[in-house]
Design an enzyme around this catalytic site. Sequence first.
Site, PDB file in Angstrom:
ATOM      1  N   HIS A   1       0.797  -1.233   0.000  1.00  0.00           N
ATOM      2  CA  HIS A   1       0.000   0.000   0.000  1.00  0.00           C
ATOM      3  C   HIS A   1       0.823   1.273   0.000  1.00  0.00           C
ATOM      4  O   HIS A   1       0.252   2.359   0.069  1.00  0.00           O
ATOM      5  CB  HIS A   1      -0.924   0.039   1.218  1.00  0.00           C
ATOM      6  CG  HIS A   1      -2.106  -0.865   1.109  1.00  0.00           C
ATOM      7  ND1 HIS A   1      -3.293  -0.467   0.543  1.00  0.00           N
ATOM      8  CD2 HIS A   1      -2.282  -2.145   1.471  1.00  0.00           C
ATOM      9  CE1 HIS A   1      -4.157  -1.465   0.576  1.00  0.00           C
ATOM     10  NE2 HIS A   1      -3.569  -2.502   1.135  1.00  0.00           N
TER      11      HIS A   1
ATOM     12  N   LYS B   1      -8.776  14.123   3.945  1.00  0.00           N
ATOM     13  CA  LYS B   1      -7.926  12.922   3.965  1.00  0.00           C
ATOM     14  C   LYS B   1      -6.977  13.081   5.135  1.00  0.00           C
ATOM     15  O   LYS B   1      -6.899  14.161   5.727  1.00  0.00           O
ATOM     16  CB  LYS B   1      -7.152  12.773   2.651  1.00  0.00           C
ATOM     17  CG  LYS B   1      -6.469  14.069   2.191  1.00  0.00           C
ATOM     18  CD  LYS B   1      -5.679  13.903   0.898  1.00  0.00           C
ATOM     19  CE  LYS B   1      -6.526  13.907  -0.344  1.00  0.00           C
ATOM     20  NZ  LYS B   1      -6.528  12.649  -1.047  1.00  0.00           N
ATOM     21  N   ARG B   2      -6.224  12.028   5.479  1.00  0.00           N
ATOM     22  CA  ARG B   2      -5.232  12.181   6.534  1.00  0.00           C
ATOM     23  C   ARG B   2      -4.310  13.356   6.206  1.00  0.00           C
ATOM     24  O   ARG B   2      -4.036  13.631   5.033  1.00  0.00           O
ATOM     25  CB  ARG B   2      -4.397  10.891   6.665  1.00  0.00           C
ATOM     26  CG  ARG B   2      -5.156   9.719   7.257  1.00  0.00           C
ATOM     27  CD  ARG B   2      -5.692  10.015   8.642  1.00  0.00           C
ATOM     28  NE  ARG B   2      -4.617  10.216   9.582  1.00  0.00           N
ATOM     29  CZ  ARG B   2      -4.286   9.367  10.541  1.00  0.00           C
ATOM     30  NH1 ARG B   2      -4.969   8.241  10.701  1.00  0.00           N
ATOM     31  NH2 ARG B   2      -3.298   9.621  11.362  1.00  0.00           N
TER      32      ARG B   2
ATOM     33  N   LYS C   1       0.644  14.507   0.957  1.00  0.00           N
ATOM     34  CA  LYS C   1      -0.669  14.813   0.390  1.00  0.00           C
ATOM     35  C   LYS C   1      -0.815  16.318   0.099  1.00  0.00           C
ATOM     36  O   LYS C   1      -1.750  16.745  -0.567  1.00  0.00           O
ATOM     37  CB  LYS C   1      -1.773  14.334   1.326  1.00  0.00           C
ATOM     38  CG  LYS C   1      -1.859  12.795   1.432  1.00  0.00           C
ATOM     39  CD  LYS C   1      -2.924  12.376   2.438  1.00  0.00           C
ATOM     40  CE  LYS C   1      -3.014  10.873   2.663  1.00  0.00           C
ATOM     41  NZ  LYS C   1      -3.831  10.184   1.641  1.00  0.00           N
TER      42      LYS C   1
ATOM     43  N   THR D   1      -8.490   6.639  -2.585  1.00  0.00           N
ATOM     44  CA  THR D   1      -9.869   6.212  -2.840  1.00  0.00           C
ATOM     45  C   THR D   1     -10.817   7.385  -2.618  1.00  0.00           C
ATOM     46  O   THR D   1     -11.906   7.414  -3.166  1.00  0.00           O
ATOM     47  CB  THR D   1     -10.290   5.048  -1.926  1.00  0.00           C
ATOM     48  OG1 THR D   1      -9.976   5.389  -0.571  1.00  0.00           O
ATOM     49  CG2 THR D   1      -9.575   3.766  -2.312  1.00  0.00           C
TER      50      THR D   1
ATOM     51  N   LYS E   1     -14.440   8.634  -4.548  1.00  0.00           N
ATOM     52  CA  LYS E   1     -15.714   8.992  -3.908  1.00  0.00           C
ATOM     53  C   LYS E   1     -16.215  10.333  -4.432  1.00  0.00           C
ATOM     54  O   LYS E   1     -17.401  10.511  -4.702  1.00  0.00           O
ATOM     55  CB  LYS E   1     -15.544   9.065  -2.384  1.00  0.00           C
ATOM     56  CG  LYS E   1     -15.137   7.754  -1.734  1.00  0.00           C
ATOM     57  CD  LYS E   1     -14.701   7.980  -0.284  1.00  0.00           C
ATOM     58  CE  LYS E   1     -13.921   6.794   0.229  1.00  0.00           C
ATOM     59  NZ  LYS E   1     -13.195   7.103   1.491  1.00  0.00           N
TER      60      LYS E   1
HETATM   61  C1  PLP Z   1     -11.931   7.300   1.747  1.00  0.00           C
HETATM   62  C2  PLP Z   1     -11.451   7.665   3.092  1.00  0.00           C
HETATM   63  C3  PLP Z   1     -10.085   7.870   3.311  1.00  0.00           C
HETATM   64  C4  PLP Z   1      -9.054   7.782   2.200  1.00  0.00           C
HETATM   65  O1  PLP Z   1      -8.941   9.035   1.570  1.00  0.00           O
HETATM   66  P1  PLP Z   1      -7.741   9.370   0.550  1.00  0.00           P
HETATM   67  O2  PLP Z   1      -8.137  10.679  -0.027  1.00  0.00           O
HETATM   68  O3  PLP Z   1      -7.720   8.286  -0.459  1.00  0.00           O
HETATM   69  O4  PLP Z   1      -6.501   9.445   1.357  1.00  0.00           O
HETATM   70  C5  PLP Z   1      -9.650   8.216   4.578  1.00  0.00           C
HETATM   71  N1  PLP Z   1     -10.537   8.355   5.584  1.00  0.00           N
HETATM   72  C6  PLP Z   1     -11.856   8.175   5.415  1.00  0.00           C
HETATM   73  C7  PLP Z   1     -12.779   8.368   6.558  1.00  0.00           C
HETATM   74  C8  PLP Z   1     -12.363   7.823   4.164  1.00  0.00           C
HETATM   75  O5  PLP Z   1     -13.681   7.636   4.007  1.00  0.00           O
END
Ligand code: PLP
Length: 835
Positions: A377, A568-569, A574, A676, A680
């Site tokens: 990952h 995101k984190r 990022k 991911t 979304k």
């Molecule tokens: C989808 C999701 C992530 C992953 O987000 P990325 O933008 O791909 O880093 C992290 N936390 C939550 C709560 C999510 O739903």
Amino acid sequence: MKVQNKVVSSAVRDDGPSSSLHFKTNAETIRENIIHHLMSFQGRDPERSGAVDISKALSYTMRDLMVEKWIATQKTFYAKKKKRVYYLSLEFLIGRSLLNSVINLGIMDEVKKAVADLGYDLSEICDEEEDAGLGNGGLGRLAACFMDSIATLKIPAYGYGIRYEYGLFYQQLVDGNQVETPDNWLRYGTAWAFDRRVPVFPVKFYGHVTTYQDDKGNYRAQWVNTKDVMAMPCDMLIPGYRNDHVINMRLWTARASRELDLSYFGQGNYIAAVESKVSSETISKVLYPPDHNLAGQELRLKQQYFFVAATFQDIMRRYKKKNETFDAFPDHVAVQLNDTHPAIAIPELMRLLLDEEGIGWEKAWDITVRTFAYTNHTLMPEALERWTVELLGKVLPRHLQIIYEINHRFLETVAQKYPNDGNKLRKLSIIEEDGGKKVRMAHLAIVGSHSVNGVAALHTKLLQTRLFHDFDKFYPGKFNSKTNGITPRRWLLQANPELADLISKNLGFAWITNLDELRNLEAHAGKKTFRKRWSDIKRANKVRLADYIFKETQVTVDPDSMFDVQVKRIHEYKRQLLNALHLIYLYHHILRNPGTNVPPRTAIFAGKAAPSYWRAKLIIKLITSIAEVVNNDPRIANRLKVVFLPNYNVSQAEIIMPAADLSEQISTAGTEASGTGNMKFSLNGALTIGTLDGANIEIREEVGEENFFLFGMTAEEAEYEKLNPSRSPMQICEQNRDVYNIIESLRNGSFARGDKALFQPLADSLLDQYDPYLLMLDLESYLNCQNKVNEAFLDQDNWTKMAILNVARMGKFSTDRTIKEYSEEIWGILVEEEQ
Ligand SMILES: *Cc1c(COP(=O)(O)O)cnc(C)c1O
């Protein structure tokens, strides 16, 4: 009255509820069951029950329905299948389960009516549920989306993990700074998890290894004088989408091996007995955040082995029910390792086969390699797990022996292929020699698996050409790519019910389980009335988010402004900081050009920083500080707002995604494995501003370059720049007045109430010529691209058209597609087409 976060769709298909075995699922019986649970199990007077009580009683009612289907699934379906898949993951970021189970059971209208008859609104009831936050971010959420697709596709699989008592910490903002508090999600119990008393398995730690001669005269190893902890199963049921299929996820809880250690009583030491019990039970206490200096955390290693050892006893128990020998093991068992976190399973299976079953090394190794597959990952070298030989040898002495033997035999084969190449041996070895011996878990996972996959095309290519180049050469064909996905049930049907409705009214319901069907939306993008409906729904979702923002932060935002979102984190790679720099630029631009026609913008951030990652926390402080200045500057007159929503989690994401106009996916190319969140957003009709990184590349390929805002260097260019910089950050600053002003404002205290020191470390990192994330090199390209975004947003109708085309072309990113690929290409299980 609380703010309603969700609108619950009624138009989830109207072909009647799916069948139930025990009680008929009409509104009447559902209501009766709710009342039954209220009285018999919660001891509540239905007349005096509140939303919390109803929420719990409804959850138990849904669980009753799922148990029946689960039993039927086990009996009729699993009985027929030879091979089972075990998905091992230290994280499952599930979020809430109530609304998802109502949708997947196909009884939305009935449940709504039952709840309405009791005087409540279903969305209000659903909002009472605590998130199950048993994961950190993308990796854990992927595992949860996989469970939904596995159940929906009827793959004979189980998820295995740990039932943490405390999930990912709860994030509060105090004076704009992140403060962590414990996430005690089980405080009021959960309806979704069954604590079971059987099977309970002992898990060994510490001790030492002795050898003995067995009755056939063979030398066998024995792991003795161990300290044991018991693993107790806790099952969570996962319903497939309207297919009467329910699978389970087995999460282990640690229990003391005896209720209290009696030997202490002999010594009259009651307190020591209790302490020792508590200490064994800490193993499943808390989820670890991904702090980078985790190395050497004994409890984390114990968590990993604890759940692996329990899981393999369960796998063996199930296998032995039907098999006498282990010859056919890989034909019955496929184990997928979600990152290296469960990779200790490789020496564990070897130990079971060698020491417990008395099988010889070669045969045991063949079985092991054919059983395991490993998903990588991350490309970040610092995130690769390494355990010191000292720690591993102390906690798991037999496993260390086995790892040494695996490595010894592996290096012999390497030496055969590359004679007299000590450097090659050093690079490939499972044991890192320099700076204190360490076990490289990724190397162990690669050597011990028949498949190693990356999670997007670019990520896999970079694994093959950079991180694991020598392994790819050594094992041709072992590396493969499986682009991540998201489940459309949660991320469109559930999160965006009105858009789901509009789509279903125009295309029918097939898209829910065959996301490629969304392609038929293309034909509607040209229709004015359709676009109007589309943008009305987007606006309603933005109003809902605006209400939520006000409730959480007391900031008022305009639903007609552009919702520009990065959630995101928080991590340097990022590049939330890059986004912040653009906001400073916009702020300066509006102040200097009061007549500018840039569209009003609301920048929305959310995300947690690892508790020990001070620079990420400082980035949060910068964003909240920019918000304080910009939101309160009357000259800006609401043309720019900045908000940071505290405590990002799955249910918050479900409110945010449907309301976004612009999705920020701006990591340095070559750093984000897949992402991911990007999927979304796009599936909910946001346009992406992004780099050629991770799955962004494939999203852009699918939606078309004219429907994607691209900026920045490629992964190759970024790699080249790091070695041969074309310009230094300082030069960029000197050559571009706007850039200079941005950096200057970090150093002169503009956003720090005059404190010049506060954000100096961020300015320093930006100006550092060795900045590994190359923010300054991408900044001008990013600012230019944001200008294009502004221009495009002024033409709302065309923006909507682009949004529709984004949604229409997202079919590839369903986890149904991802899971089919894993199933057929890695696990060797053919997915049956719809019944
Ligand atoms: C989808 C999701 C992530 C992953 O987000 P990325 O933008 O791909 O880093 C992290 N936390 C939550 C709560 C999510 O739903």
